[in-house]
Design an enzyme around this catalytic site. Structure first.
Site, PDB file in Angstrom:
ATOM      1  N   ASP A 104       9.488  23.067  -9.353  1.00  0.00           N
ATOM      2  CA  ASP A 104       8.180  23.173  -8.695  1.00  0.00           C
ATOM      3  C   ASP A 104       8.052  22.171  -7.547  1.00  0.00           C
ATOM      4  O   ASP A 104       8.683  21.114  -7.575  1.00  0.00           O
ATOM      5  CB  ASP A 104       7.080  22.939  -9.741  1.00  0.00           C
ATOM      6  CG  ASP A 104       5.727  23.437  -9.256  1.00  0.00           C
ATOM      7  OD1 ASP A 104       5.673  24.221  -8.290  1.00  0.00           O
ATOM      8  OD2 ASP A 104       4.711  23.025  -9.852  1.00  0.00           O
ATOM      9  N   GLY A 105       7.220  22.524  -6.578  1.00  0.00           N
ATOM     10  CA  GLY A 105       6.901  21.595  -5.494  1.00  0.00           C
ATOM     11  C   GLY A 105       7.521  21.946  -4.150  1.00  0.00           C
ATOM     12  O   GLY A 105       7.392  21.177  -3.199  1.00  0.00           O
TER      13      GLY A 105
ATOM     14  N   ARG B 252       4.658  22.333  -1.480  1.00  0.00           N
ATOM     15  CA  ARG B 252       4.029  21.050  -1.106  1.00  0.00           C
ATOM     16  C   ARG B 252       4.997  20.159  -0.337  1.00  0.00           C
ATOM     17  O   ARG B 252       4.608  19.421   0.563  1.00  0.00           O
ATOM     18  CB  ARG B 252       3.499  20.342  -2.368  1.00  0.00           C
ATOM     19  CG  ARG B 252       2.170  20.933  -2.838  1.00  0.00           C
ATOM     20  CD  ARG B 252       1.816  20.491  -4.223  1.00  0.00           C
ATOM     21  NE  ARG B 252       2.676  21.156  -5.200  1.00  0.00           N
ATOM     22  CZ  ARG B 252       2.950  20.672  -6.414  1.00  0.00           C
ATOM     23  NH1 ARG B 252       2.463  19.509  -6.790  1.00  0.00           N
ATOM     24  NH2 ARG B 252       3.712  21.353  -7.228  1.00  0.00           N
TER      25      ARG B 252
ATOM     26  N   SER C 211       8.333  33.782 -11.455  1.00  0.00           N
ATOM     27  CA  SER C 211       7.586  34.137 -12.665  1.00  0.00           C
ATOM     28  C   SER C 211       6.818  35.447 -12.467  1.00  0.00           C
ATOM     29  O   SER C 211       6.630  35.898 -11.322  1.00  0.00           O
ATOM     30  CB  SER C 211       6.600  33.015 -13.013  1.00  0.00           C
ATOM     31  OG  SER C 211       5.492  33.065 -12.136  1.00  0.00           O
TER      32      SER C 211
ATOM     33  N   ASN D 101       4.161  34.974 -10.027  1.00  0.00           N
ATOM     34  CA  ASN D 101       4.459  34.709  -8.618  1.00  0.00           C
ATOM     35  C   ASN D 101       4.195  35.904  -7.702  1.00  0.00           C
ATOM     36  O   ASN D 101       4.162  35.751  -6.476  1.00  0.00           O
ATOM     37  CB  ASN D 101       5.911  34.225  -8.443  1.00  0.00           C
ATOM     38  CG  ASN D 101       6.128  32.799  -8.881  1.00  0.00           C
ATOM     39  OD1 ASN D 101       7.212  32.411  -9.295  1.00  0.00           O
ATOM     40  ND2 ASN D 101       5.087  31.965  -8.807  1.00  0.00           N
TER      41      ASN D 101
ATOM     42  N   ARG E  73      10.252  19.529 -15.628  1.00  0.00           N
ATOM     43  CA  ARG E  73       9.428  20.142 -14.590  1.00  0.00           C
ATOM     44  C   ARG E  73       9.272  19.151 -13.446  1.00  0.00           C
ATOM     45  O   ARG E  73       8.826  18.025 -13.656  1.00  0.00           O
ATOM     46  CB  ARG E  73       8.045  20.532 -15.123  1.00  0.00           C
ATOM     47  CG  ARG E  73       7.202  21.176 -14.019  1.00  0.00           C
ATOM     48  CD  ARG E  73       5.887  21.743 -14.504  1.00  0.00           C
ATOM     49  NE  ARG E  73       5.271  22.501 -13.418  1.00  0.00           N
ATOM     50  CZ  ARG E  73       4.554  23.591 -13.561  1.00  0.00           C
ATOM     51  NH1 ARG E  73       4.327  24.072 -14.754  1.00  0.00           N
ATOM     52  NH2 ARG E  73       4.043  24.206 -12.507  1.00  0.00           N
TER      53      ARG E  73
HETATM   54  C1  FPP Z   1       8.167  26.594  -6.907  1.00  0.00           C
HETATM   55  O1  FPP Z   1       7.631  25.920  -5.805  1.00  0.00           O
HETATM   56  C2  FPP Z   1       9.392  27.305  -6.550  1.00  0.00           C
HETATM   57  C3  FPP Z   1       9.571  28.667  -6.621  1.00  0.00           C
HETATM   58  C4  FPP Z   1       8.530  29.597  -7.062  1.00  0.00           C
HETATM   59  C5  FPP Z   1      10.827  29.289  -6.187  1.00  0.00           C
HETATM   60  C6  FPP Z   1      12.098  28.566  -6.531  1.00  0.00           C
HETATM   61  C7  FPP Z   1      13.211  29.221  -5.835  1.00  0.00           C
HETATM   62  C8  FPP Z   1      14.280  28.589  -5.267  1.00  0.00           C
HETATM   63  C9  FPP Z   1      14.497  27.119  -5.331  1.00  0.00           C
HETATM   64  C10 FPP Z   1      15.290  29.359  -4.496  1.00  0.00           C
HETATM   65  C11 FPP Z   1      16.204  30.332  -5.125  1.00  0.00           C
HETATM   66  C12 FPP Z   1      16.685  30.111  -6.498  1.00  0.00           C
HETATM   67  C13 FPP Z   1      17.974  30.244  -6.921  1.00  0.00           C
HETATM   68  C14 FPP Z   1      18.235  30.189  -8.398  1.00  0.00           C
HETATM   69  C15 FPP Z   1      19.115  30.399  -6.009  1.00  0.00           C
HETATM   70  P1  FPP Z   1       6.176  26.285  -5.306  1.00  0.00           P
HETATM   71  O2  FPP Z   1       6.288  27.253  -4.184  1.00  0.00           O
HETATM   72  O3  FPP Z   1       5.332  26.735  -6.462  1.00  0.00           O
HETATM   73  O4  FPP Z   1       5.685  24.899  -4.775  1.00  0.00           O
HETATM   74  P2  FPP Z   1       4.183  24.359  -4.726  1.00  0.00           P
HETATM   75  O5  FPP Z   1       3.729  24.203  -6.163  1.00  0.00           O
HETATM   76  O6  FPP Z   1       4.330  23.052  -4.045  1.00  0.00           O
HETATM   77  O7  FPP Z   1       3.375  25.361  -3.965  1.00  0.00           O
END
Ligand code: FPP
Length: 231
Positions: free
Chosen positions: A16-17, A20, A61, A64, A177
């Protein structure tokens, strides 16, 4: 690298993050996801070096889908591109790819790629990398209930596990997390019953090999897991 029995058999991570991280640099959110891919590689490699047998990463998820369509489309394309570029290295390191989640609900090109990458890594046996894609813990449990009822199998903890996406795998010993929130967000709800939980404020793109190793060492050194018992 340590190779003793206290190495967690299964580590699961809520990455996560990303958004941000990008916003704090006045960049579009997608730049955070791009930066996050590099960390996926580092953490996968480090897990294999430690002798961890299962690594599960929460990539998308069932919640998402509420995001902006351009971000959702970007995430699927990024995932396919990233894994395409990484596939040879996964095979070289004998990392098997597995996907948990409602794969049939994903766009066609993602489903095709999922099949392709499972096939390419099917003989790998050093570590299994579970990518949670269109994954929801409640949906997983409800589907398992439906399937076990239909099968006529006896309902107990052991047989129930065979109907989860993680069939045949150990429960996560450790769930990490990043990004500062302290919740599971529908991740591995059944499997997390005795997992140790680690929360770090570090945004995923800044999560380093050093911080990961520090968490693993903390898990291996300090924590006494009693599973509800006394000692
Ligand atoms: C959460 O950050 C991250 C995700 C929903 C996506 C994660 C995906 C990757 C790192 C790329 C691809 C994965 C693989 C396995 C190759 P957020 O967008 O919720 O951040 P925020 O809480 O700061 O808004």
């Amino acid at each position: 690298m340590p190779k003793n029995s206290s190495v967690p058999g299964h580590v699961a991570i809520i990455m996560d993050g990303n958004g941000r991280w990008a916003q704090s640099r006045n960049l579009p959110r997608i730049e955070g996801h791009k930066a996050g891919v590099k960390v996926v590689k580092i953490i996968t490699q480090t897990s294999a070096e430690f002798g961890i047998k299962y690594l599960t990463l929460y990539a998308f998820s069932t919640e998402n889908w509420k995001r902006d369509k351009t971000e959702v489309d970007f995430l699927f394309n990024l995932f396919v591109d990233a894994v395409t570029n990484y596939l040879a290295e996964l095979v070289e390191n004998s990392v098997k790819l597995n996907f948990i989640g409602n794969i049939s609900g994903l766009p066609y090109f993602v489903r095709k790629f999922v099949d392709y990458s499972i096939n390419k890594t099917s003989k790998c046996n050093r570590m299994t990398l579970n990518v949670a894609l269109n994954y929801g813990g409640r949906e997983e449990i409800i589907n398992a209930v439906r399937k076990i009822c239909k099968s006529g199998a006896n309902v107990d903890e052991k047989s129930f596990e065979d109907f989860l996406y993680t069939e045949g795998q150990p429960d996560p010993d450790l769930i990490i997390r990043t990004g500062g929130e302290k919740r599971l967000s529908n991740f591995l709800l059944y499997q997390s019953f005795y997992s140790e939980l680690f929360f770090t404020n570090t945004y995923w793109p800044d999560f380093s090999k050093e911080e990961y190793i520090a968490i693993l060492n903390d898990f291996m050194g300090k924590r006494q897991r009693r599973f509800g018992g006394v000692k």
